[in-house]
Design a protein around this motif. Structure first.
Motif, short mmCIF file in Angstrom:
data_model
loop_
_atom_site.label_atom_id
_atom_site.label_comp_id
_atom_site.label_asym_id
_atom_site.label_seq_id
_atom_site.Cartn_x
_atom_site.Cartn_y
_atom_site.Cartn_z
N CYS A 1 1.10 -2.12 0.09
CA CYS A 1 0.16 0.01 -0.43
C CYS A 1 1.20 1.12 -0.10
CB CYS A 1 -0.61 -0.24 1.36
SG CYS A 1 0.03 -0.07 2.42
N HIS A 2 0.17 2.57 -0.87
CA HIS A 2 1.01 3.57 -0.17
C HIS A 2 -0.15 4.91 0.04
CE1 HIS A 2 3.58 6.91 -3.46
NE2 HIS A 2 3.66 6.82 -2.37
N VAL A 3 -0.40 5.20 1.37
CA VAL A 3 -0.36 7.04 1.44
C VAL A 3 -0.04 8.22 1.47
CG1 VAL A 3 -1.42 7.75 3.64
CG2 VAL A 3 -1.16 5.04 3.83
N LEU A 4 -0.75 8.74 0.93
CA LEU A 4 -0.40 10.12 0.07
C LEU A 4 -1.40 11.05 0.77
CD1 LEU A 4 -0.19 9.07 -3.65
CD2 LEU A 4 1.74 9.99 -2.15
N ASP A 5 -1.10 11.90 1.42
CA ASP A 5 -1.15 13.66 2.63
C ASP A 5 -1.88 14.06 1.31
OD1 ASP A 5 -1.90 15.11 3.67
OD2 ASP A 5 -0.47 14.57 5.87
N THR A 6 -3.11 14.31 1.39
CA THR A 6 -3.67 15.70 -0.67
C THR A 6 -3.50 16.82 0.71
OG1 THR A 6 -5.62 14.58 0.21
CG2 THR A 6 -4.26 13.19 -1.71
N SER A 7 -3.14 17.21 2.04
CA SER A 7 -3.59 17.91 2.45
C SER A 7 -2.19 18.48 2.53
CB SER A 7 -4.05 17.70 3.79
OG SER A 7 -3.15 17.08 4.49
N ILE A 8 -1.12 17.80 2.11
CA ILE A 8 -0.17 18.71 2.18
C ILE A 8 0.71 18.69 1.29
CG2 ILE A 8 0.35 18.94 4.64
CD1 ILE A 8 2.02 16.40 4.54
N GLY A 9 0.15 17.55 -0.37
CA GLY A 9 0.97 16.88 -1.10
C GLY A 9 2.31 16.27 -1.27
N LYS A 10 2.45 15.41 0.19
CA LYS A 10 3.27 14.81 0.25
C LYS A 10 2.72 13.36 0.88
CE LYS A 10 6.00 19.02 1.31
NZ LYS A 10 7.51 19.50 2.51
N PRO A 11 3.69 12.57 0.56
CA PRO A 11 3.65 11.06 1.29
C PRO A 11 3.66 11.48 2.86
CG PRO A 11 4.98 10.95 -0.21
CD PRO A 11 6.00 12.11 0.04
N ALA A 12 2.40 9.76 3.22
CA ALA A 12 2.49 9.84 4.94
C ALA A 12 2.94 9.08 5.37
CB ALA A 12 0.58 9.74 4.74
N LYS A 13 4.13 9.80 6.28
CA LYS A 13 5.01 9.04 6.86
C LYS A 13 4.94 8.77 7.75
CE LYS A 13 9.78 9.80 8.27
NZ LYS A 13 11.13 11.04 8.35
N GLY A 14 5.17 7.41 8.63
CA GLY A 14 4.85 7.02 9.69
C GLY A 14 3.28 6.60 9.67
N VAL A 15 2.61 6.21 8.76
CA VAL A 15 1.15 5.71 9.51
C VAL A 15 0.94 4.68 10.22
CG1 VAL A 15 -1.34 4.55 8.72
CG2 VAL A 15 0.23 7.29 7.78
N ARG A 16 0.86 3.71 10.82
CA ARG A 16 1.06 2.64 10.91
C ARG A 16 -0.50 1.82 10.68
NH1 ARG A 16 2.49 0.54 16.61
NH2 ARG A 16 1.30 -1.42 15.96
N VAL A 17 -0.23 0.43 10.37
CA VAL A 17 -1.49 -0.01 9.08
C VAL A 17 -1.24 -1.46 10.00
CG1 VAL A 17 -2.57 -0.61 7.22
CG2 VAL A 17 -1.10 1.76 7.25
N LYS A 18 -2.49 -2.03 10.07
CA LYS A 18 -3.02 -3.59 9.81
C LYS A 18 -3.36 -4.19 8.80
CE LYS A 18 -2.79 -3.33 15.39
NZ LYS A 18 -4.06 -3.77 16.37
N PHE B 1 -1.36 -8.78 10.10
CA PHE B 1 0.95 -8.58 9.57
C PHE B 1 0.31 -6.89 10.35
CE2 PHE B 1 -0.50 -12.06 7.34
CZ PHE B 1 0.76 -12.40 7.39
N GLU B 2 1.56 -6.52 10.34
CA GLU B 2 1.42 -5.00 11.07
C GLU B 2 2.36 -4.28 10.07
OE1 GLU B 2 1.48 -3.71 14.84
OE2 GLU B 2 3.27 -5.77 15.26
N SER B 3 2.80 -3.10 10.09
CA SER B 3 3.66 -2.78 9.66
C SER B 3 3.40 -0.60 9.76
CB SER B 3 4.05 -2.80 7.90
OG SER B 3 5.07 -2.44 7.89
N GLN B 4 4.41 -0.17 8.82
CA GLN B 4 4.06 1.41 8.73
C GLN B 4 5.22 1.91 7.44
OE1 GLN B 4 5.60 3.24 12.79
NE2 GLN B 4 5.51 5.04 11.84
#
Length: 130
Positions: A10-27, A38-41
């Protein structure tokens, strides 16, 4: 694993700042009963390429040693998986309408699934990527 990434990424993009979302915890949860978790960040580029087995702080006993490839190889045809994004921790308490985003999808055996999440404090969108 033949490549440097799992079959579900997966890939998370923060559209409010126009940048990748670093450090999001995901299960990631799925497979056949009993479901495996499973989990990752997300990394600096907002991506998750590999998953670790989830072990709750409340669980006791052995640490899980299965891999995503192990679980996916046991699936006969199709299985349902859910990505659970901890957006509340990413934005901060009370700073988002969606403290958690859940995305469920169907997985066919031996295919790669890339699930991008476009995220802001008051909206999100997702699609099947490549």
């Amino acid at each position: 694993m033949a490549s440097d990434k799992d079959l579900i990424t997966c890939h998370v993009l923060d559209t409010s700042i126009g940048k990748p979302a670093k450090g999001v915890r995901v299960k990631l949860e799925g497979g056949h009963a009993p479901l495996k978790t499973f989990e990752s960040q997300t990394d600096d580029d907002g991506r998750i390429k590999a998953w670790l087995p989830y072990s709750s702080v409340h669980s006791s006993g052995d640490v899980p040693t299965y891999t995503l490839d192990d679980v996916l190889s046991e699936v006969e045809n199709k299985s349902t998986w859910t990505l659970r994004f901890d957006t509340g921790s990413y934005f901060g308490e009370g700073k988002t309408f969606f403290p958690e985003v859940l995305v469920s999808f169907t997985v066919d055996k031996n295919q790669h699934y890339h699930v991008p999440l476009l995220l802001s404090p008051y909206s999100y969108s997702t699609y099947r990527g490549s």
